[in-house]
Scaffold this active site. Structure first.
Site, PDB file in Angstrom:
ATOM      1  N   GLN A  81      50.716  47.579  35.450  1.00  0.00           N
ATOM      2  CA  GLN A  81      50.117  47.201  36.315  1.00  0.00           C
ATOM      3  C   GLN A  81      51.212  46.405  37.445  1.00  0.00           C
ATOM      4  OE1 GLN A  81      47.289  48.668  37.838  1.00  0.00           O
ATOM      5  NE2 GLN A  81      47.533  49.668  35.939  1.00  0.00           N
ATOM      6  N   ASN A  82      52.386  46.058  36.789  1.00  0.00           N
ATOM      7  CA  ASN A  82      53.423  45.105  37.270  1.00  0.00           C
ATOM      8  C   ASN A  82      54.152  46.266  38.164  1.00  0.00           C
ATOM      9  OD1 ASN A  82      55.950  43.764  37.713  1.00  0.00           O
ATOM     10  ND2 ASN A  82      55.062  42.229  36.189  1.00  0.00           N
ATOM     11  N   ARG A  83      54.274  45.361  39.270  1.00  0.00           N
ATOM     12  CA  ARG A  83      54.774  46.364  40.511  1.00  0.00           C
ATOM     13  C   ARG A  83      56.485  46.215  40.518  1.00  0.00           C
ATOM     14  NH1 ARG A  83      50.912  43.885  44.670  1.00  0.00           N
ATOM     15  NH2 ARG A  83      51.478  41.880  43.337  1.00  0.00           N
ATOM     16  N   PHE A  84      57.285  45.492  39.676  1.00  0.00           N
ATOM     17  CA  PHE A  84      58.623  45.346  39.753  1.00  0.00           C
ATOM     18  C   PHE A  84      59.543  46.635  39.979  1.00  0.00           C
ATOM     19  CE2 PHE A  84      62.866  44.877  38.181  1.00  0.00           C
ATOM     20  CZ  PHE A  84      63.233  43.974  38.750  1.00  0.00           C
ATOM     21  N   THR A 108      56.005  40.147  41.351  1.00  0.00           N
ATOM     22  CA  THR A 108      55.282  41.565  41.398  1.00  0.00           C
ATOM     23  C   THR A 108      54.258  41.593  40.326  1.00  0.00           C
ATOM     24  OG1 THR A 108      56.986  41.859  39.640  1.00  0.00           O
ATOM     25  CG2 THR A 108      57.517  42.459  41.670  1.00  0.00           C
TER      26      THR A 108
END
Length: 171
Positions: free
Chosen positions: A43-46, A142
């Site tokens: 789920q981290n958008r980095f 993010t």
């Protein structure tokens, strides 16, 4: 609530002598530590944000992620070498041993340092800035915990900063 655990950073910074910018997180999450690389939580958008900013495909493998960073002269690391933490909770961090950011700065062309979120910025300013005297700019995190900031907004803010810094190195 999870118990405190002493965590030592187990993977190396990503950079080479051509790196122009450095992006710093705080410490890898539990999921990232399990995968052995930065921003491993699904789920981290980095990786999606950076790929959008750099106009390239979202990398899937660790090798693809390193290649994308290095081709675009982006270095990646974390502020903390080791600390005590509960799970992945940045707010629980204590007993910090900072990473040797100065060593990376001395081997690169890095002219700008960015924090992935306010916690990374505050840890950097507390533990590393007194040694390096290199300013840091906080970008919105993010992390999935920063749900108030949309993907589109992340791309917009990160894009303005990163594209300006990469300037003539833009590929």
């Amino acid at each position: 609530m999870a118990e405190y655990e002493h965590i030592c950073h187990t993977f190396e910074p990503v950079y080479d002598e051509r790196s122009k910018i450095l992006i710093l997180g705080s410490l890898p999450s539990v999921k990232s530590r399990e995968q052995g690389f930065y921003y491993g939580h699904p789920q981290n958008r980095f990786w999606r944000v950076l790929a959008a900013v750099l106009s390239c495909q979202v990398p899937g493998t660790i090798g693809e992620k390193k290649k994308m960073l290095l081709e675009h002269r982006v270095a990646l690391w974390d502020v903390i070498e080791s600390c005590d933490i509960r799970g992945s909770s940045d707010s629980s961090i204590k007993n910090v041993k900072p990473a040797d950011i100065g060593a990376v700065l001395g081997r690169t062309q890095i002219g700008r340092i960015y924090a992935n979120g306010k916690k990374s910025e505050s840890l950097y300013n507390k533990y590393i800035f007194p040694e390096t005297k290199a300013e840091i700019t906080a970008l919105p995190s993010t992390s999935p915990a920063n749900a108030a900031c949309s993907f589109e907004r992340l791309v917009e803010v990160w894009g303005v900063e990163i594209r300006r810094e990469l300037g003539s190195y833009w590929r």
